[in-house]
Design a protein around this motif. Structure first.
Motif, short mmCIF file in Angstrom:
data_model
loop_
_atom_site.label_atom_id
_atom_site.label_comp_id
_atom_site.label_asym_id
_atom_site.label_seq_id
_atom_site.Cartn_x
_atom_site.Cartn_y
_atom_site.Cartn_z
N ASN A 87 13.21 -7.39 -8.60
CA ASN A 87 13.91 -6.48 -7.71
C ASN A 87 13.53 -6.82 -6.28
O ASN A 87 12.48 -6.44 -5.79
N SER A 123 14.39 0.28 -12.81
CA SER A 123 13.26 0.25 -13.77
C SER A 123 13.63 0.91 -15.09
O SER A 123 13.29 0.40 -16.16
N LEU A 138 9.17 -7.25 -15.42
CA LEU A 138 9.84 -6.61 -14.29
C LEU A 138 8.93 -6.75 -13.08
O LEU A 138 7.76 -6.36 -13.12
N HIS A 140 8.77 -5.92 -8.97
CA HIS A 140 9.32 -5.27 -7.78
C HIS A 140 8.68 -5.91 -6.55
O HIS A 140 7.47 -6.02 -6.48
#
Length: 160
Positions: A87, A123, A138, A140
């Motif tokens: 992200n 998320s 994941l 960020h």
């Protein structure tokens, strides 16, 4: 140094300043990227620049749970899986960058909703997908400026 990444990475905000750098690096390392961004013109420009078969892209906004789900599905349909999601999205209101004294409530709320809310919504969808898939990462991306008061003088003489 040479790498053989052989991974599929979906990058939210992939046509932005940091997203482009991540996209290029993943391609150079032998991976594949599925680039999502709300700026379709920048997406098409990046796609034309990279011009490789191991790229997919889609225009979408991270503040839409349905759009996030569709983007993940599009990546899986394009490449067969998604190994990681980065992200790097940083949506901004028209009032972004105003000094504290000049910050308008509507811009503050829009920025909080899009930036923090978007990260949370992303998320949620990513976690659901990775649980079904059985694995995934994941990541960020944020700025150190997020934990301190902004120092706009850091950006003097830059185009940022």
């Amino acid at each position: 140094m040479s790498y053989d990444l052989n991974k599929i990475v979906l990058i939210a905000g992939g046509a932005g300043r940091l997203g482009k750098a991540f996209s290029r690096s993943i391609i150079d390392a032998g991976g594949s990227v599925f680039i999502i961004d709300n700026n379709e013109a920048k997406l098409l420009e990046l796609y034309a620049e990279l011009g490789k078969k191991n790229i997919g892209f889609q225009a979408f906004d991270i503040t839409s749970p349905k759009g996030i789900e569709q983007s993940i599905d599009s990546c899986v349909n394009h490449f067969g899986r998604v190994d990681a999601i980065v992200n790097a999205a940083y949506p901004r209101s028209p009032g972004w960058g105003a000094t504290l004294e000049n910050l308008q409530p509507e811009h503050l709320f829009e920025d909080l909703n899009k930036q923090l809310g978007g990260a949370i919504l992303l998320s949620q969808q990513v976690i659901k997908h990775f649980q079904r898939q059985g694995y995934g990462h994941l990541i960020h991306i944020s700025s150190i400026q997020g934990i301190t008061a902004p120092k706009f003088e850091n950006y003097e003489d830059t185009n940022m």
